[in-house]
Design an enzyme around this catalytic site. Structure first.
Site, mmCIF file in Angstrom:
data_model
loop_
_atom_site.group_PDB
_atom_site.id
_atom_site.type_symbol
_atom_site.label_atom_id
_atom_site.label_comp_id
_atom_site.label_asym_id
_atom_site.label_seq_id
_atom_site.Cartn_x
_atom_site.Cartn_y
_atom_site.Cartn_z
ATOM 1 N N ARG A 88 5.081 35.964 2.569
ATOM 2 C CA ARG A 88 5.343 34.946 1.532
ATOM 3 C C ARG A 88 6.482 34.991 0.518
ATOM 4 O O ARG A 88 6.137 34.478 -0.789
ATOM 5 C CB ARG A 88 4.119 34.438 0.796
ATOM 6 N N CYS A 94 -4.362 28.346 1.524
ATOM 7 C CA CYS A 94 -4.757 29.604 0.848
ATOM 8 C C CYS A 94 -4.196 29.603 -0.568
ATOM 9 O O CYS A 94 -2.940 29.670 -0.552
ATOM 10 C CB CYS A 94 -4.401 30.854 1.798
ATOM 11 N N GLU A 151 -1.075 32.738 -4.368
ATOM 12 C CA GLU A 151 -0.024 32.282 -3.463
ATOM 13 C C GLU A 151 0.732 30.977 -3.736
ATOM 14 O O GLU A 151 1.723 30.681 -3.670
ATOM 15 C CB GLU A 151 -0.498 32.071 -2.122
HETATM 16 C C1 LIG Z 1 -4.146 22.740 5.053
HETATM 17 C C2 LIG Z 1 -3.154 23.533 4.555
HETATM 18 C C3 LIG Z 1 -2.921 24.762 5.410
HETATM 19 C C4 LIG Z 1 -2.037 25.623 4.968
HETATM 20 N N1 LIG Z 1 -1.795 26.642 6.012
HETATM 21 C C5 LIG Z 1 -0.652 27.620 5.561
HETATM 22 C C6 LIG Z 1 -0.394 28.784 6.470
HETATM 23 O O1 LIG Z 1 -1.180 28.929 7.638
HETATM 24 N N2 LIG Z 1 0.416 29.612 6.182
HETATM 25 C C7 LIG Z 1 1.352 29.357 4.960
HETATM 26 O O2 LIG Z 1 2.422 30.208 4.875
HETATM 27 N N3 LIG Z 1 1.218 28.334 4.286
HETATM 28 C C8 LIG Z 1 0.172 27.311 4.650
HETATM 29 N N4 LIG Z 1 -0.012 26.209 3.587
HETATM 30 C C9 LIG Z 1 0.842 26.238 2.371
HETATM 31 C C10 LIG Z 1 1.981 25.297 2.460
HETATM 32 O O3 LIG Z 1 1.716 24.261 3.555
HETATM 33 C C11 LIG Z 1 3.192 26.148 2.802
HETATM 34 O O4 LIG Z 1 3.595 27.275 1.752
HETATM 35 C C12 LIG Z 1 4.434 25.173 3.172
HETATM 36 O O5 LIG Z 1 5.468 26.035 3.498
HETATM 37 C C13 LIG Z 1 4.879 24.534 1.626
HETATM 38 O O6 LIG Z 1 5.709 23.628 2.028
HETATM 39 P P1 LIG Z 1 6.141 22.547 1.164
HETATM 40 O O7 LIG Z 1 7.188 21.576 1.870
HETATM 41 O O8 LIG Z 1 4.735 21.502 0.967
HETATM 42 O O9 LIG Z 1 6.442 23.065 -0.336
HETATM 43 P P2 LIG Z 1 6.224 22.692 -1.532
HETATM 44 O O10 LIG Z 1 4.638 22.547 -1.925
HETATM 45 O O11 LIG Z 1 6.789 21.077 -1.861
HETATM 46 O O12 LIG Z 1 6.999 23.635 -2.504
HETATM 47 C C14 LIG Z 1 6.610 24.946 -2.442
HETATM 48 C C15 LIG Z 1 7.658 25.884 -3.320
HETATM 49 O O13 LIG Z 1 9.061 25.660 -2.468
HETATM 50 C C16 LIG Z 1 9.813 25.126 -3.087
HETATM 51 N N5 LIG Z 1 10.524 24.124 -2.400
HETATM 52 C C17 LIG Z 1 10.277 23.142 -1.402
HETATM 53 N N6 LIG Z 1 11.086 22.442 -1.019
HETATM 54 C C18 LIG Z 1 12.326 23.106 -1.230
HETATM 55 C C19 LIG Z 1 13.680 23.026 -1.198
HETATM 56 N N7 LIG Z 1 14.274 22.010 -0.398
HETATM 57 N N8 LIG Z 1 14.540 23.655 -1.553
HETATM 58 C C20 LIG Z 1 14.119 24.462 -2.795
HETATM 59 N N9 LIG Z 1 12.911 24.973 -2.728
HETATM 60 C C21 LIG Z 1 11.824 24.223 -2.201
HETATM 61 C C22 LIG Z 1 9.091 24.083 -4.191
HETATM 62 O O14 LIG Z 1 9.949 24.235 -5.522
HETATM 63 C C23 LIG Z 1 8.009 25.321 -4.389
HETATM 64 O O15 LIG Z 1 8.515 26.173 -5.440
HETATM 65 C C24 LIG Z 1 -1.138 25.448 3.954
HETATM 66 C C25 LIG Z 1 -1.274 24.345 3.261
HETATM 67 C C26 LIG Z 1 -2.310 23.477 3.387
HETATM 68 C C27 LIG Z 1 -2.628 22.307 2.406
#
Ligand SMILES: Cc1cc2nc3c(=O)[nH]c(=O)nc-3n(C[C@H](O)[C@H](O)[C@H](O)COP(=O)(O)OP(=O)(O)OC[C@H]3O[C@@H](n4cnc5c(N)ncnc54)[C@H](O)[C@@H]3O)c2cc1C
Length: 332
Positions: free
Chosen positions: A204, A254, A326
């Site tokens: 992560r 998580c 996380e």
């Molecule tokens: C039901 C559920 C299940 C999940 N399961 C998992 C899992 O199995 N494994 C896992 O690793 N995660 C999991 N997650 C967490 C999450 O989905 C991941 O971390 C995902 O990769 C985040 O993507 P996001 O676009 O929503 O990021 P965001 O929440 O929008 O952003 C997260 C971080 O990334 C940065 N960011 C986002 N986009 C950019 C960009 N274009 N440029 C620069 N920085 C950026 C943001 O500034 C922030 O700091 C889960 C979440 C949920 C709700």
């Protein structure tokens, strides 16, 4: 790392939060010339957008400014605008790993909707940062390429997955990542290449998390390998997830990192100290998976933060293990 020349950028447009028109209502950016692009290409800045609408938790106050970007030029223009006006900014994907403050964000939230995908038919995919990561996992496995099967259960974007080095089911984003193109805070486009050792990631963690001049991720290139089992594997992962995680409730996945080799998972540790079902305000520890904190309706960020604090204290007191978050708390 390649450094390209500065991009030309269209002028920004400003709208109120409820304004659905595309009318230009004002511009603070005197240094951007209208000759840089057509009105249609100009990013539209909105004041007072509710961040609860942009997070899977459904929590958060209003952003001072908000802008959706659909291409490189709009992203560069938005970042330059923030820099020129000394405005802090946050690049956002689906908000599935963010906890926004109840007061909101005193800066500009830049939402990536850069959704282009180019594929070469041999397992190489160049994908925009706003592309849904779960759809990418389904698409690639349907095409018989393995490596992103886990992604089909992750409700984020490609940008968020690269930033977080998202992973599950024994797979991680970094394993199939070849290159990442991003914009820095000066509006310059740069690229990090795995073969040059520039994409060192761990559990992560990605180099983008500690990069002081990161603007936002633009594109990621993945190289996958042919795998006849990929579609079945992807379906199995998704089915198992639906049985073991509260996927239909409002959460951010998580909340805590797993402590590491030789330790129980964070979820098992929380369950072992009897905190499943614990509720503070509208936030609750999931009964199904103790590492998920649920917004049962009307939860505040302060409820979630209190729950996090109680969990950390109890797990530390009873097991000696210090849990680390996380999810990313985004302060006002
Ligand atoms: C039901 C559920 C299940 C999940 N399961 C998992 C899992 O199995 N494994 C896992 O690793 N995660 C999991 N997650 C967490 C999450 O989905 C991941 O971390 C995902 O990769 C985040 O993507 P996001 O676009 O929503 O990021 P965001 O929440 O929008 O952003 C997260 C971080 O990334 C940065 N960011 C986002 N986009 C950019 C960009 N274009 N440029 C620069 N920085 C950026 C943001 O500034 C922030 O700091 C889960 C979440 C949920 C709700």
């Amino acid at each position: 790392m390649a450094v390209n020349a500065r991009q030309s950028a269209p002028p920004p447009t400003f709208l109120g939060a409820g304004d659905k028109t595309r009318k230009k209502v004002g511009s603070l950016c005197s240094s951007c010339s209208p000759s840089f692009g057509s009105e249609d290409q100009a990013p539209e800045f909105v004041r007072g957008k509710l961040l609860s609408e942009l997070s899977t938790w459904g929590i958060g106050g209003a952003a001072r400014l908000f802008v959706e970007v659909r291409n490189r030029e709009q992203l560069v223009s938005s970042i330059r605008h923030c820099r020129e006006h000394n405005l802090k900014f946050l690049a956002l994907g689906k908000g599935s790993n963010c906890l926004f403050d109840d007061r909101g964000f005193d800066g500009c939230v830049i939402l990536s909707r850069i959704n282009d995908m180019h594929e070469n038919g041999c397992g190489r995919y160049r994908v925009g940062s706003g592309y849904p990561f779960n759809l990418l996992g389904i698409h690639t496995s349907k095409q018989g390429f393995g490596g992103l099967e886990f992604a089909s259960g992750i409700p984020g974007t490609v940008g968020g997955a690269v930033f977080m080095n998202a992973g599950a089911d024994g797979q991680e984003t970094i394993e199939v990542l070849e290159a990442v193109e991003f914009v820095d805070t000066n509006g310059q486009t740069r690229e990090l290449l795995k073969k040059q050792g520039e994409l060192a990631c761990s559990y992560r963690k990605s180099p983008f998390q500690g990069m002081p001049d990161l603007g936002a991720i633009l594109f990621a290139t993945f190289q996958l390998q042919p795998c006849p089992l990929s579609r079945d594997r992807q379906r199995d992962y998704l089915a198992r997830r639906k049985q073991t995680q509260p996927v239909n409730e409002r959460s951010a996945g998580c909340v805590f990192r797993n402590p590491g080799k030789g330790c129980q998972s964070a979820g098992a540790l929380i369950e072992a100290v009897g905190l499943k079902g614990l509720r503070i305000g509208g936030a609750k520890v999931s009964e199904l998976h103790a590492n998920f904190l649920i917004n049962t309706g009307g939860a505040k960020a302060s409820d979630v933060l209190s729950l996090i604090s109680v969990i950390k204290d109890r797990v530390r007191a009873e097991s000696g293990i210090q849990l680390e978050q996380e999810v990313r708390y985004i302060p006002y």
